[in-house]
Write a protein that holds these residues in place. Structure first.
Motif, PDB file in Angstrom:
ATOM      1  N   ARG A   1      11.818  -2.708  -0.598  1.00 22.72           N
ATOM      2  CA  ARG A   1      11.786  -2.823   1.194  1.00 22.72           C
ATOM      3  C   ARG A   1      11.657  -4.028   1.684  1.00 22.72           C
ATOM      4  NH1 ARG A   1       8.581   1.200   4.973  1.00 22.72           N
ATOM      5  NH2 ARG A   1       8.134  -0.236   6.563  1.00 22.72           N
ATOM      6  N   GLU A   2      10.800  -4.994   0.917  1.00 29.73           N
ATOM      7  CA  GLU A   2      10.333  -6.307   1.586  1.00 29.73           C
ATOM      8  C   GLU A   2      11.467  -7.136   1.100  1.00 29.73           C
ATOM      9  OE1 GLU A   2       5.563  -6.176   0.546  1.00 29.73           O
ATOM     10  OE2 GLU A   2       6.983  -7.372  -0.571  1.00 29.73           O
ATOM     11  N   ARG A   3      12.208  -6.984   0.219  1.00 28.33           N
ATOM     12  CA  ARG A   3      13.409  -7.985  -0.113  1.00 28.33           C
ATOM     13  C   ARG A   3      14.605  -7.542   0.989  1.00 28.33           C
ATOM     14  NH1 ARG A   3      13.463  -6.546  -6.041  1.00 28.33           N
ATOM     15  NH2 ARG A   3      15.486  -7.715  -6.067  1.00 28.33           N
ATOM     16  N   LEU A   4      14.707  -6.303   1.096  1.00 24.16           N
ATOM     17  CA  LEU A   4      15.694  -6.105   2.172  1.00 24.16           C
ATOM     18  C   LEU A   4      15.393  -6.586   3.608  1.00 24.16           C
ATOM     19  CD1 LEU A   4      16.410  -2.397   0.796  1.00 24.16           C
ATOM     20  CD2 LEU A   4      18.023  -4.299   0.617  1.00 24.16           C
ATOM     21  N   LEU A   5      14.270  -6.269   4.023  1.00 23.40           N
ATOM     22  CA  LEU A   5      13.866  -6.733   5.339  1.00 23.40           C
ATOM     23  C   LEU A   5      13.965  -8.125   5.313  1.00 23.40           C
ATOM     24  CD1 LEU A   5      10.549  -4.428   5.999  1.00 23.40           C
ATOM     25  CD2 LEU A   5      12.949  -4.736   7.115  1.00 23.40           C
ATOM     26  N   ARG A   6      13.802  -9.096   4.079  1.00 25.56           N
ATOM     27  CA  ARG A   6      13.936 -10.419   4.279  1.00 25.56           C
ATOM     28  C   ARG A   6      15.372 -10.682   4.493  1.00 25.56           C
ATOM     29  NH1 ARG A   6      11.760 -12.107  -0.440  1.00 25.56           N
ATOM     30  NH2 ARG A   6       9.395 -11.455   0.393  1.00 25.56           N
ATOM     31  N   ALA A   7      16.411 -10.002   3.787  1.00 25.53           N
ATOM     32  CA  ALA A   7      17.676 -10.208   3.791  1.00 25.53           C
ATOM     33  C   ALA A   7      18.274  -9.904   5.263  1.00 25.53           C
ATOM     34  CB  ALA A   7      18.383  -9.344   2.965  1.00 25.53           C
ATOM     35  N   SER A   8      17.997  -8.874   6.029  1.00 23.86           N
ATOM     36  CA  SER A   8      18.163  -8.494   7.158  1.00 23.86           C
ATOM     37  C   SER A   8      17.779  -9.280   8.314  1.00 23.86           C
ATOM     38  CB  SER A   8      17.945  -7.058   7.415  1.00 23.86           C
ATOM     39  OG  SER A   8      16.371  -6.926   7.794  1.00 23.86           O
ATOM     40  N   GLY A   9      16.167 -10.098   8.223  1.00 19.98           N
ATOM     41  CA  GLY A   9      15.852 -10.608   9.175  1.00 19.98           C
ATOM     42  C   GLY A   9      15.325  -9.914  10.303  1.00 19.98           C
ATOM     43  N   GLU A  10      15.444  -8.538  10.112  1.00 19.51           N
ATOM     44  CA  GLU A  10      14.973  -7.641  11.329  1.00 19.51           C
ATOM     45  C   GLU A  10      13.552  -7.172  11.291  1.00 19.51           C
ATOM     46  OE1 GLU A  10      19.067  -6.749  13.365  1.00 19.51           O
ATOM     47  OE2 GLU A  10      18.188  -5.144  12.324  1.00 19.51           O
ATOM     48  N   HIS A  11      13.178  -6.582  12.238  1.00 22.41           N
ATOM     49  CA  HIS A  11      11.731  -5.599  12.424  1.00 22.41           C
ATOM     50  C   HIS A  11      12.013  -4.188  11.503  1.00 22.41           C
ATOM     51  CE1 HIS A  11       8.626  -2.994  13.660  1.00 22.41           C
ATOM     52  NE2 HIS A  11       7.715  -4.210  13.958  1.00 22.41           N
ATOM     53  N   PRO A  12      11.206  -3.858  10.819  1.00 15.64           N
ATOM     54  CA  PRO A  12      11.661  -2.598  10.121  1.00 15.64           C
ATOM     55  C   PRO A  12      12.353  -1.365  10.869  1.00 15.64           C
ATOM     56  CG  PRO A  12       9.614  -3.407   9.468  1.00 15.64           C
ATOM     57  CD  PRO A  12       9.679  -4.071  10.379  1.00 15.64           C
ATOM     58  N   ASP A  13      11.523  -1.355  12.159  1.00 15.37           N
ATOM     59  CA  ASP A  13      11.881  -0.196  12.841  1.00 15.37           C
ATOM     60  C   ASP A  13      13.342  -0.584  13.714  1.00 15.37           C
ATOM     61  OD1 ASP A  13       9.663   1.106  12.459  1.00 15.37           O
ATOM     62  OD2 ASP A  13       8.672   0.687  14.239  1.00 15.37           O
ATOM     63  N   THR A  14      13.476  -1.492  13.773  1.00 17.59           N
ATOM     64  CA  THR A  14      14.896  -1.913  14.331  1.00 17.59           C
ATOM     65  C   THR A  14      16.000  -1.776  13.563  1.00 17.59           C
ATOM     66  OG1 THR A  14      13.586  -3.762  15.919  1.00 17.59           O
ATOM     67  CG2 THR A  14      16.130  -3.910  15.597  1.00 17.59           C
ATOM     68  N   LEU A  15      15.725  -2.314  12.071  1.00 15.09           N
ATOM     69  CA  LEU A  15      16.619  -2.269  11.174  1.00 15.09           C
ATOM     70  C   LEU A  15      16.889  -0.642  10.862  1.00 15.09           C
ATOM     71  CD1 LEU A  15      18.489  -3.199   8.874  1.00 15.09           C
ATOM     72  CD2 LEU A  15      16.428  -3.220   7.365  1.00 15.09           C
ATOM     73  N   MET A  16      15.965   0.216  10.543  1.00 16.61           N
ATOM     74  CA  MET A  16      16.139   1.571  10.280  1.00 16.61           C
ATOM     75  C   MET A  16      16.644   2.364  11.561  1.00 16.61           C
ATOM     76  SD  MET A  16      15.939   3.963   7.934  1.00 16.61           S
ATOM     77  CE  MET A  16      15.078   2.908   6.744  1.00 16.61           C
ATOM     78  N   ALA A  17      16.134   1.999  12.599  1.00 19.05           N
ATOM     79  CA  ALA A  17      16.853   2.531  13.765  1.00 19.05           C
ATOM     80  C   ALA A  17      18.257   2.426  13.897  1.00 19.05           C
ATOM     81  CB  ALA A  17      16.068   2.264  15.199  1.00 19.05           C
ATOM     82  N   SER A  18      18.789   1.324  13.510  1.00 20.07           N
ATOM     83  CA  SER A  18      20.340   1.007  13.836  1.00 20.07           C
ATOM     84  C   SER A  18      20.943   1.641  12.792  1.00 20.07           C
ATOM     85  CB  SER A  18      20.412  -0.636  13.718  1.00 20.07           C
ATOM     86  OG  SER A  18      19.952  -0.989  12.515  1.00 20.07           O
TER      87      SER A  18
END
Length: 378
Positions: free
Chosen positions: A318-335
């Protein structure tokens, strides 16, 4: 030519030849002493060796000629060229089409694959029509075929090339990512409606809560959360019982069968829990859904997203995917959730005026039936 050719003697034919030429008659054996019989047999065998050698040569020559013929039929003129970081091979007359197709395919990956082109250096992409015979190229270790029908639309051809490029590009990701994504980290965008159905109908309380808008449970449904206690978090008691019922009793131990019967037949949650203790939790959403989230992460991350994912081996997935996306967890998952549910098929799609027309006809027939009844009663 195969060994079944009339010019290639079989093992049975050689045996019969030896038997005919090498075995003396019963009268001759009676007149020979044992030593003379041995010498005579040895002489006969020695006399057969040149014949056998010539027969072997004819057989090998026939087989080699057949191999050469098949190889000549399977080969065709090839043209190897580069399209960006991609190495492509095709027939010369297909080069213009293949160049355009792979250029479009690479444009679909280039925005977030910058810095990761080295993953493609050892891959050769071969473009052909599916009706064309294969060639010796299939022996290449890192070859990826893009085979399409002659009547295929250009969009379909580009899509096939896009999938192959993605498989080569993401195939070098860590084993943990590929295993999490179901072994194939590339999923076609046209699978989103099926993924949406899965989010809506998966037999998992985690997936249902994700569908209702609880983003924290979307991470759970994708298996991007702590697996300790996951069975209880991801699945309700009846869902865990259904899973064990479908999987059936494992092993022949009486104790295990008794627990299975207590869980499935008697509905005892404690028995279900004991059975699930030694089993890895099954992630509620499929590998396709997880692969779609991986692709969404890369797209949201933009330039260098894949390189950032590859360069971050430490931390949870999860941390690695968030680092790759550069987004907040809620923003990424909501999109991602919004993109998936937007593809959910409309239950009324394609019906148009059909329900209204059906209702009109029902009313017409009802009126006629009522009128007919009155006539008969009158």
């Amino acid at each position: 030519m195969s060994s079944g050719s009339p010019h290639a003697p079989t093992g049975k034919a050689l045996f019969l030849l030896l038997l005919a030429l090498g075995v003396p008659s019963s009268g001759a054996r009676a007149q020979e002493t044992p030593s003379e019989a041995v010498q005579a047999a040895r002489a006969r065998v020695d006399s057969l060796l040149p014949i056998l050698e010539r027969l072997r040569e004819r057989r090998d020559s026939a087989r080699e000629a057949e191999r050469a013929r098949l190889l000549a039929e399977s080969q065709f003129p090839l043209d190897t060229f580069s399209v960006g970081p991609l190495r492509v091979v095709s027939r010369p007359e297909r080069r213009e089409l293949a160049t355009g197709v792979f250029r479009e395919a690479w444009e679909g990956w280039a925005p977030f694959a910058a810095g990761s082109e080295s993953a493609l250096r050892s891959t050769l992409f071969a473009f052909r029509y599916s009706s064309e015979r294969s060639s010796f190229l299939e022996r290449e270790r890192h070859l990826r075929w893009v085979s399409v029908g002659r009547g295929s639309r250009r969009e379909a051809i580009v899509h096939a090339a896009w999938l192959k490029v993605g498989q080569a590009l993401l195939g070098g990701l860590g084993e943990d990512i590929r295993e999490w994504a179901g072994g194939q980290p590339v999923v076609s965008p046209d699978r989103l409606p099926w993924i949406a159905r899965e989010v809506v109908s998966a037999p998992s309380q985690a997936a249902r809560r994700c569908y209702r808008g609880d983003l924290a449970w979307c991470w759970e449904a994708l298996g991007l959360a702590d697996t300790i206690g996951a069975w209880e978090r991801w699945y309700a008691p009846d869902e865990r019982r259904l899973f064990l019922e479908k999987s059936g009793p494992r092993g022949g131990a009486d104790g295990h069968r008794a627990l299975w019967a207590g869980c499935v037949e008697q509905g005892r949650d404690d028995a279900c829990g004991l059975l699930l203790e030694g089993m890895a939790p099954v992630i509620p959403l499929s590998g396709e859904a997880r692969a779609s989230f991986l692709l969404h992460v890369l797209r949201r991350g933009g330039e260098g997203a894949l390189a950032r994912l590859e360069a971050a081996p430490d931390g949870t997935l999860r941390e690695r995917l968030l680092r790759a996306s550069g987004e907040h967890p809620d923003t990424l998952m909501a999109s991602w959730r919004r993109e998936v549910l937007r593809a959910k098929p409309d239950a009324w799609a394609g019906l148009g005026w059909s329900p209204v027309l059906a209702l009109v006809w029902v009313l017409v027939f009802a009126a006629l039936a009522t009128r007919s009844t009155r006539c008969r009663l009158g």
